[in-house]
Design a protein around this motif. Structure first.
Motif, short mmCIF file in Angstrom:
data_model
loop_
_atom_site.label_atom_id
_atom_site.label_comp_id
_atom_site.label_asym_id
_atom_site.label_seq_id
_atom_site.Cartn_x
_atom_site.Cartn_y
_atom_site.Cartn_z
N MET A 246 3.99 11.44 2.25
CA MET A 246 4.32 10.79 3.52
C MET A 246 3.47 11.35 4.66
O MET A 246 3.13 10.64 5.60
N ALA A 247 3.11 12.62 4.56
CA ALA A 247 2.20 13.19 5.56
C ALA A 247 0.83 12.49 5.47
O ALA A 247 0.22 12.17 6.48
N ASP A 248 0.38 12.23 4.23
CA ASP A 248 -0.89 11.49 4.07
C ASP A 248 -0.78 10.09 4.67
O ASP A 248 -1.72 9.59 5.31
N ILE A 249 0.37 9.45 4.43
CA ILE A 249 0.55 8.08 4.94
C ILE A 249 0.49 8.09 6.47
O ILE A 249 -0.15 7.24 7.10
N LEU A 250 1.14 9.09 7.08
CA LEU A 250 1.13 9.18 8.55
C LEU A 250 -0.32 9.19 9.06
O LEU A 250 -0.65 8.47 10.00
N GLU A 251 -1.15 9.99 8.41
CA GLU A 251 -2.54 10.06 8.84
C GLU A 251 -3.25 8.71 8.68
O GLU A 251 -3.96 8.25 9.56
N ASP B 172 4.09 19.45 6.65
CA ASP B 172 4.31 18.21 5.91
C ASP B 172 5.71 17.66 6.17
O ASP B 172 5.92 16.45 6.29
N GLU B 173 6.67 18.57 6.24
CA GLU B 173 8.06 18.16 6.48
C GLU B 173 8.16 17.41 7.82
O GLU B 173 8.72 16.31 7.90
N GLU B 174 7.54 17.98 8.87
CA GLU B 174 7.60 17.33 10.20
C GLU B 174 6.84 16.00 10.16
O GLU B 174 7.28 15.00 10.72
N ALA B 175 5.68 16.02 9.47
CA ALA B 175 4.87 14.80 9.41
C ALA B 175 5.62 13.68 8.66
O ALA B 175 5.49 12.50 9.00
N SER B 176 6.42 14.05 7.67
CA SER B 176 7.13 13.02 6.90
C SER B 176 8.18 12.32 7.78
O SER B 176 8.38 11.11 7.67
N TYR B 177 8.82 13.09 8.67
CA TYR B 177 9.77 12.45 9.61
C TYR B 177 9.00 11.51 10.54
O TYR B 177 9.43 10.39 10.82
N LYS B 178 7.86 12.01 11.00
CA LYS B 178 7.06 11.21 11.95
C LYS B 178 6.53 9.94 11.29
O LYS B 178 6.36 8.90 11.93
N ILE C 4 14.15 8.21 0.89
CA ILE C 4 13.46 8.90 -0.22
C ILE C 4 12.50 10.00 0.29
O ILE C 4 11.83 10.65 -0.50
N ARG C 5 12.46 10.18 1.61
CA ARG C 5 11.49 11.07 2.25
C ARG C 5 11.35 12.42 1.55
O ARG C 5 10.25 12.89 1.24
N LYS C 6 12.50 13.05 1.27
CA LYS C 6 12.48 14.42 0.73
C LYS C 6 11.75 14.52 -0.61
O LYS C 6 11.23 15.57 -0.95
N SER C 7 11.71 13.41 -1.35
CA SER C 7 11.12 13.47 -2.69
C SER C 7 9.59 13.33 -2.66
O SER C 7 8.93 13.48 -3.67
N THR C 8 9.04 13.02 -1.48
CA THR C 8 7.59 12.73 -1.43
C THR C 8 6.98 13.14 -0.08
O THR C 8 6.19 12.43 0.51
N VAL C 9 7.39 14.34 0.36
CA VAL C 9 7.03 14.80 1.71
C VAL C 9 5.52 14.84 1.96
O VAL C 9 5.03 14.34 2.98
N SER C 10 4.75 15.42 1.02
CA SER C 10 3.32 15.57 1.33
C SER C 10 2.61 14.21 1.30
O SER C 10 1.67 13.97 2.05
N ALA D 201 0.84 -1.20 0.00
CA ALA D 201 0.00 0.00 0.00
C ALA D 201 0.88 1.26 0.00
O ALA D 201 0.64 2.19 -0.77
N VAL D 202 1.88 1.27 0.86
CA VAL D 202 2.76 2.45 0.96
C VAL D 202 3.49 2.68 -0.36
O VAL D 202 3.54 3.80 -0.88
N GLU D 203 4.04 1.62 -0.94
CA GLU D 203 4.81 1.81 -2.18
C GLU D 203 3.90 2.17 -3.36
O GLU D 203 4.31 2.93 -4.24
N ALA D 204 2.69 1.65 -3.37
CA ALA D 204 1.75 2.02 -4.44
C ALA D 204 1.40 3.50 -4.32
O ALA D 204 1.26 4.21 -5.31
N TYR D 205 1.28 3.98 -3.07
CA TYR D 205 0.87 5.37 -2.84
C TYR D 205 1.96 6.36 -3.27
O TYR D 205 1.66 7.46 -3.74
N ILE D 206 3.22 5.97 -3.10
CA ILE D 206 4.30 6.91 -3.48
C ILE D 206 4.86 6.62 -4.86
O ILE D 206 5.74 7.33 -5.35
#
Ligand code: NAD
Length: 388
Positions: free
Chosen positions: A301-306, A317-323, A293-299, A200-205
């Protein structure tokens, strides 16, 4: 806006008790001799009988082949295809995890073609599949690979993996009944569950993601993240098994259409060189690849966190991508999978051979939102050795 080709096949029945649809679906193909492809463990614990008994009672002639082994090598595929061609079957039913389902696909589709399985491999083969095979029903007993809804069969070859892929490998019917997953041991539940989450994660990014695959991937992440821990702790938890079953099914549809990328590309060599189960290989690498790869898909990754239940309130989004990376790491840890390559007894001296095999997975690497070359791959493996 680019054009997306979407295949939401095959006809599928999902949910508790959906196995009852096997008989009417089988009857549609009017078979006489049915080959059931399964693994010896499922035969031993009586799971295969839950599929074969009703078919036999209906008068079909059933042959059960239990040659399936986990992460099946090419030779097992060749042997099974020979067996199928000689047996004069007119339908194939696959019952099991991804290993059994992938072999059932090969048996069904290559029964009606000439040549060896090796001729049809994606990386080294020379032939393409030209006609539909025998009718095929696929019945997963793990919640992980999504193989029941994809057009791929994965085989182990020496130190790496390759696939046979064609839309003729799609089942005529998929039956995804969570009742068949209750007996999956806790460790296998954990590994296969993280496999589904990774899909799911890889399909999303993926660079091939579309609004349709996004919807499938996000819902898969929600279901899996809310129930994986429960399914691992208590296999009898019906709601957790149902969520995992639907989650892996949706993740399968998402990645079939959008593809998987860097995590799978780097996981294949772990399976090939060290015989680490597919789900464990994905699990240990997921946080490290996502961190890289975080930096290339920050927003995204924020969606994934949610979607995976992390609290993103008041975060950029930057903080959420780390989280998001931390949250993925937490899920892997919570289900008891080692968080470093050392945890799987892989020596650091393997860094170069893993990198060399990882680079070969161009089909997967091309879908990564951050282009991953040899040095990137080496660095990701190195961080998975170091644990940072
Ligand atoms: P698996 O099929 O190898 O099964 C793992 C173990 O779980 C086996 O020992 C099996 O006997 C046991 N098991 C399965 N169901 C059980 C049940 N209900 N009760 C008790 N034990 C049970 O594992 P998997 O992760 O499902 O499949 C892995 C294979 O699938 C790999 O070869 C991988 O490369 C492939 N794969 C295919 C696709 C695809 O789209 N075709 C996608 C991802 C992975």
């Amino acid at each position: 806006m680019s054009v997306s080709k979407l295949v939401f096949a095959p006809l599928s029945f999902t949910g508790w008790g959906s196995l009852e649809h096997l008989l009417p679906e089988t009857a549609k193909h009017n078979p006489k001799k049915i080959l059931v492809v399964t693994d010896p463990m499922l035969e031993k614990i009586g799971l295969t009988k839950r599929v074969t008994d009703p078919l036999e009672q209906e008068g079909y002639e059933i042959t059960v082949n239990t040659d399936v082994v986990p992460e099946p090598p090419l030779e097992t595929g060749e042997k099974l295809v020979d067996f199928t061609r000689k047996g004069g079957f007119d339908m194939v039913v696959g019952v099991g995890g991804g290993s059994a389902l992938d072999l059932a696909k090969l048996a069904a589709v290559l029964a009606t073609q000439e040549g060896k399985v090796a001729d049809y491999l994606n990386l080294s083969g020379t032939k393409s599949i030209s006609q539909k095979g025998l009718p095929m029903a696929l019945i997963p007993t793990t919640s992980g690979t999504g193989s029941e809804v994809t057009n791929i069969a994965v085989l182990s070859l020496g130190t790496t993996k390759d696939v046979v892929t064609h839309d003729y490998l799609l089942a005529d019917v998929a039956i995804v009944d969570p009742a068949l997953t209750v007996s999956v041991p806790s460790k296998v539940t954990a590994a296969t569950g993280i496999d589904a989450l990774t899909h799911a994660v890889e399909a999303y990014i993926s660079v091939n993601a579309s609004p349709a695959t996004d919807a499938l991937a996000l819902q898969a992440m929600r279901l899996i993240s809310r129930s994986l821990r429960e399914a691992v702790e208590n296999g009898e938890d019906r709601q957790a098994r149902e969520d995992m079953s639907h989650g892996s099914f949706l993740a399968g549809l998402a990645f079939f259409n959008a593809g998987v990328a860097g995590v799978h590309a780097l996981a294949y060599p772990l399976g090939g060189q060290f015989h680490i189960a597919h789900g464990d290989s994905n699990a240990v690498l997921l946080p490290y690849v996502m961190s890289y790869i975080r930096k290339s898909t920050v927003s995204r990754m924020a969606d994934i966190l949610e979607a995976i239940g992390g609290n993103s309130a008041f975060l950029s989004d930057e903080e959420a991508s780390y989280k998001c990376v931390e949250e993925l790491q937490r899920i892997v840890k919570d289900v008891g999978i080692p968080s470093t390559l050392a945890g799987f007894d892989i020596p650091e001296s393997a860094l170069e051979s893993l990198t060399a095999d990882g680079v070969k997975q161009k089909r997967l690497l091309d879908r990564s939102p951050l282009k991953l070359g040899e040095e990137d791959i080496r660095r990701i493996y190195q961080s998975a050795f170091n644990g940072v």
